[in-house]
Design an enzyme around this catalytic site. Structure first.
Site, PDB file in Angstrom:
ATOM      1  CG  HIS A  90      -1.417   1.867   1.595  1.00  0.00           C
ATOM      2  ND1 HIS A  90      -1.273   2.338   2.531  1.00  0.00           N
ATOM      3  CD2 HIS A  90      -2.630   1.977   0.798  1.00  0.00           C
ATOM      4  CE1 HIS A  90      -2.111   3.002   2.553  1.00  0.00           C
ATOM      5  NE2 HIS A  90      -2.803   2.979   1.420  1.00  0.00           N
ATOM      6  CD  GLU A 104      -2.764   2.682  -3.238  1.00  0.00           C
ATOM      7  OE1 GLU A 104      -2.951   3.989  -2.845  1.00  0.00           O
ATOM      8  OE2 GLU A 104      -3.170   1.995  -2.563  1.00  0.00           O
ATOM      9  CG  HIS A 105      -0.065   6.201  -0.202  1.00  0.00           C
ATOM     10  ND1 HIS A 105      -0.736   7.513   0.115  1.00  0.00           N
ATOM     11  CD2 HIS A 105      -0.725   5.297   0.087  1.00  0.00           C
ATOM     12  CE1 HIS A 105      -1.804   6.766   0.944  1.00  0.00           C
ATOM     13  NE2 HIS A 105      -2.094   5.490   0.804  1.00  0.00           N
ATOM     14  CD  GLU A 116      -4.618   5.237   3.630  1.00  0.00           C
ATOM     15  OE1 GLU A 116      -3.855   5.608   3.220  1.00  0.00           O
ATOM     16  OE2 GLU A 116      -4.995   4.580   2.796  1.00  0.00           O
TER      17      GLU A 116
END
Lengths: 432, 451
Positions: free
Chosen positions: B70, B73-74, B150
């Site tokens: 993840h 992904e950022h 997040e």
């Protein structure tokens, strides 16, 4: 470099995506008006109904009555109880969604062409002759109370409540349309029947349909569906008197990440400067990754995962609202950056580059919203409630493009009031 | 170019040939470097959804690096050799489009919604960041703060999500599905640029990616543009079949109790380890899907709602859920929110009684027919949203299903018999492979002892 590339591409070819929907204005034999887009390639119809009023119509001391009533429409009618109704609906593969908002209630229906008549007949029973039987009332009341209980410890809900109580004075907006545990517990069947009479009235209905249906069929269908509802409802509340003290108020709550709502006065939807304000908000905190708030608070400083701002033109109040969530040890920094950006934009305005970029984004993204029958139906009802003409779909981007740098920077200096920017924070923020 | 056909052939039977294969308005083909392409035509508007899916997710992460899939992904929105940090999204926006990305246990996907004539530009930028990712140490550190916020937002601020992490960790004894996609906080805090780039170089390659383009396009144009931008990219020959550590036999039921002052409405969950959809073999998953709908799909007519909310006032909410769209074993999950004054143990006992009664009685034929009617109609309704269709194909192909499997799914569900449903209920709803959780606000609840 980055702007150069982007602008060159735009210059090379104009955007091809257009919101090419052919909207027909339909009036039923009995005078119910609707907007229709015929789309016969898929054999189903999306129907959207909205009634202005919503939670604002709750009678004194009956907060939550409209919301509970809407939750009961599908829970039995005539000789059908909740389960018989659900079985009939599912046999038709139809779906009906009933929603309450502060300013309106909505019904979103979806049904197959082959089951059109039966699906509308069933929906008619829910809308016109719901039974509100005691067992159903108690069952749905418990579900609503469960939701209210859960919202008592949700930091976002706590922030919304604190914020509304602070800003909206004695207007219905100051409390939640779901009601409180006490007000919902006290609602009687008579209260619910009254809420039904008040909320679903023909003088306040807005309708759109998109899909496999003709204008003539739609007109007849609407008469069959809605005839029998009351002609008119009680008076709507007046405009709210808003209070923005410019302070930062903290509601202590034990949770690792603080959440903040912030707001200042907004602008009416029909204001000649609305498009300028809309673009201004896009540059400040609009969707996408490129807004000033996203850049300053997230991309440069990593203070949050999400931050955004929105113009909120409600029926009886206009606000400019934002929200941000940040760890308890960092919320003070996040708020300080937001206040700085607000003040900077108010005094310095935007650049020509920012204006052009925001216009390109907003005008390009607009047709992408029209991406399903249900989405188009929702857009069309929203336009009617905002008193916009059918042609708005075609003129909207031109009006957006007509905003000049002088206009937007005049609006920035007139509309933005950094000393009125009021924060409501929930959590254990350090240094606030 | 290295030979990469054999591993792909094993996983993606449908793509063994590069000839255009077309079913309805869905066309598939494979580039010479192993990149799969799916084109879904919908000419109702002049827009499209462009997606690049990577067959790698959180469950593929190296031990101790949870959250790296993840995090990467950022970081994919930072720069490349030719693009500055943030320029990707800025360019999409400047062309009137929107973009984003998401990561699951099994896949990572990037997408843009944009006018159809911008496909060339989108594919060029996606191909660029597939192989040319660049970032600075400072950008990595700032973005790590963002993913920690997040996590704060999604998990730490939600006691329900915190409990759900614990329940997954208990459900999976050995499989990485027991580790949250966002990552455990202490491991996220230590993630580095080197971790991200090493994950990137291992898994981001054309032979590990699927391009899905849905909207106002024709397959031959997509093929030309895909060849132009992705065709010359080198595949990674070291990528083999995805074999991840699997679950051993689960022999002991697990019971959890969790309390948090932020819980104002107590509830209980029960999850069972359950098989997922397999390519060419979707019947068991289809039967489980029907079982979840029968037991706890609709709030008024499902079996649990009937027994716990209508015949008795034991609960205010019941549900059963199952999704077979995973690469490895998934979960079949029940949730019960008891009525006021009903103890969690009473709610649990009522739920178990109802499940047993359902198995003994068998499904009501009318109930089953009604649910199948809904599945039949869902094929019509699904045609309405191109982005939903793009997601469905992208997710399926990322977990080893084929276009054919996607198109056979509803027919398979419609073909399932009452006997098959009872059979999977008996085999899957086995307490030894289950997790039961009591979630409360106050003192330690009585869970852990209830039989």
């Amino acid at each position: 470099m980055r702007f150069l590339i982007a602008l060159c591409l735009v210059a090379l070819s104009t955007l091809r995506a257009t919101a090419a929907v052919d909207i027909q204005e339909v009036e039923s034999p009995n005078g119910i008006k609707a907007w229709l887009v015929e789309e016969h390639s898929i054999p189903f119809v999306a129907l959207e109904l909205r009634f202005r009023g919503g939670g604002n119509l709750d009678a004194e001391g009956k907060r939550g009555a409209t919301n509970l009533m809407m939750g009961l429409l599908e829970e039995g009618t005539g000789d059908m109880d909740a389960r018989a109704f659900a079985r009939a609906r599912d046999t038709l593969a139809a779906s009906y969604r009933f929603n309450t908002n502060a300013d309106s209630v909505s019904i979103s229906a979806r049904f197959l062409t082959e089951n059109k008549e039966e699906s509308m007949d069933l929906l008619r029973q829910a809308l016109v002759s719901p039974s509100f039987d005691e067992t159903a009332v108690e069952r749905v009341r418990q579900q609503v109370l469960t939701g209210i209980r859960s919202s008592q410890t949700d930091p976002n809900d706590i922030a919304s409540r604190a914020f509304a109580a602070q800003v909206y004075g004695d207007h219905p907006y100051a409390t939640e349309f779901e009601g409180t545990a006490e007000s919902v517990a006290a609602l009687t069947r008579e209260d619910i029947v009254q809420a039904h009479q008040n909320a679903l009235t023909l003088d306040r209905v807005y309708v759109s349909a998109v899909g496999d249906i003709t204008a003539e069929e739609l007109g007849q269908m609407l008469d069959d569906l809605l005839t029998g509802l009351p002609e008119s409802g009680p008076e709507l509340p007046g405009d709210a008197i808003l209070t923005f003290d410019g302070e930062t108020t903290v509601v202590p709550f034990e949770t690792p990440q603080s959440v903040a709502l912030f707001a200042q006065p907004g602008m009416k939807r029909d204001d000649p400067d609305y498009f300028a304000a809309y673009i201004l908000n896009q540059i400040l905190g609009g969707s996408g990754f490129d807004s000033r708030l996203m850049t300053e608070v997230r991309e440069k400083r990593g203070l949050t995962y999400g931050i955004g701002s929105y113009l909120v033109p409600r029926d009886h109040a206009e606000l400019w609202v934002g929200q941000v969530a940040s760890g308890n040890d960092r919320m003070a920094d996040a708020i300080s950056v937001v206040r700085d950006e607000w003040a900077k934009l108010a005094t310095e305005g935007v650049t020509g580059e920012e204006l052009e970029q925001a216009k390109t984004y907003l005008t390009g993204a607009y047709p992408l919203r029209f991406d399903s029958n249900a989405a188009i139906a929702r857009i069309l009802v929203g336009m009617q409630m905002d008193d916009l003409p059918v042609s708005y779909v075609e003129t909207r981007n031109d009006r957006m493009n007509a905003v000049t740098l002088e206009q937007i920077n005049r609006v920035a200096s007139e509309l933005m009031q950094p000393d009125k920017l009021t924060f409501s924070v929930v959590g254990q923020p350090a240094g606030l | 170019m290295k030979a990469i056909l054999s591993p792909l052939g094993l996983t993606f039977g449908l793509f063994a040939t590069t000839a255009l294969a077309q079913a309805d308005d869905v066309t598939t083909f494979t580039l010479d470097n192993g990149m799969d392409v799916v084109v879904i035509e919908d000419h109702r508007s002049s827009a499209l959804t462009n997606m690049v899916w990577y067959k790698v997710g959180a469950a593929d992460e190296p031990a101790g690096k949870s959250g790296i899939a993840h995090f990467l992904e950022h970081l994919m929105f930072k720069g490349t050799k030719d693009m500055e940090a943030g320029e990707f999204s800025a360019t999409v926006a400047a062309n009137g489009g929107t973009d984003n990305a998401f990561t699951s246990q099994d896949y990572t996907a990037y997408y843009q919604n944009v006018a159809a004539d911008r496909l060339d530009l989108m594919l060029g930028m996606e191909a660029d960041r597939m192989v040319n990712l660049r970032m600075t140490e400072a950008e990595v550190l700032t973005e790590r703060d963002v993913i920690l916020e997040e996590r704060n937002m999604r998990i730490e601020n939600s006691p329900q999500a915190l409990f759900s992490e614990q329940a997954d960790a208990a459900q999976y004894l050995n499989h990485a599905y027991g580790i949250p996609v966002i990552g455990w906080r202490q491991e996220m805090e230590g993630l580095t640029q080197e971790d991200a780039l090493s994950f990137y170089h291992q898994y981001y390659a054309p032979n590990n990616a699927i391009l899905v383009v849905a909207g106002d396009v024709v397959p031959s144009d997509v093929r030309d543009l895909a060849e132009k931008h992705f065709g010359d990219l080198e595949p990674n020959p070291e990528l083999g079949p995805r074999m991840r550590p699997q679950e051993p036999p689960q022999r002991a039921e697990r019971r959890l109790s969790f309390s948090d002052p932020r819980i104002s409405q107590p509830y209980m969950i029960r999850s069972y380890l359950a098989p997922e959809r397999d390519s060419g073999d979707q019947r068991e998953a289809a039967a489980l899907t029907l079982l979840s709908n029968l037991l706890g799909g609709d709030g008024a007519t499902s079996y649990l709602a009937t027994k716990l909310q209508f015949d008795t006032q034991t609960a205010v909410y019941t549900s059963a859920s199952y999704s077979g769209a995973t690469l490895d074993d998934t979960k079949f999950t029940f949730v019960v929110v008891p009525a006021p004054d009903v103890e969690l143990s009473e709610a649990e006992a009522a739920m178990d009684d109802a499940i047993q009664a359902f198995i003994a009685e068998g499904p009501d034929p009318d109930d089953l027919e009604r649910i199948k009617t809904q599945f039949r109609a869902s094929e019509i309704y699904a045609m309405d949203s191109t982005s939903t269709r793009a997601n469905r194909y992208g997710a399926a192909l990322s977990i080893g299903l084929t276009v054919e499997d996607v198109q056979n799914w509803v027919p398979t569900v419609l073909d399932i018999t009452e006997e098959e449903i009872i059979e999977v209920a008996k085999s899957v709803l086995e307490r030894s492979s289950s997790v039961t959780g009591y979630v409360t606000a106050g003192n330690t609840p009585e869970a852990g002892t209830e039989g």
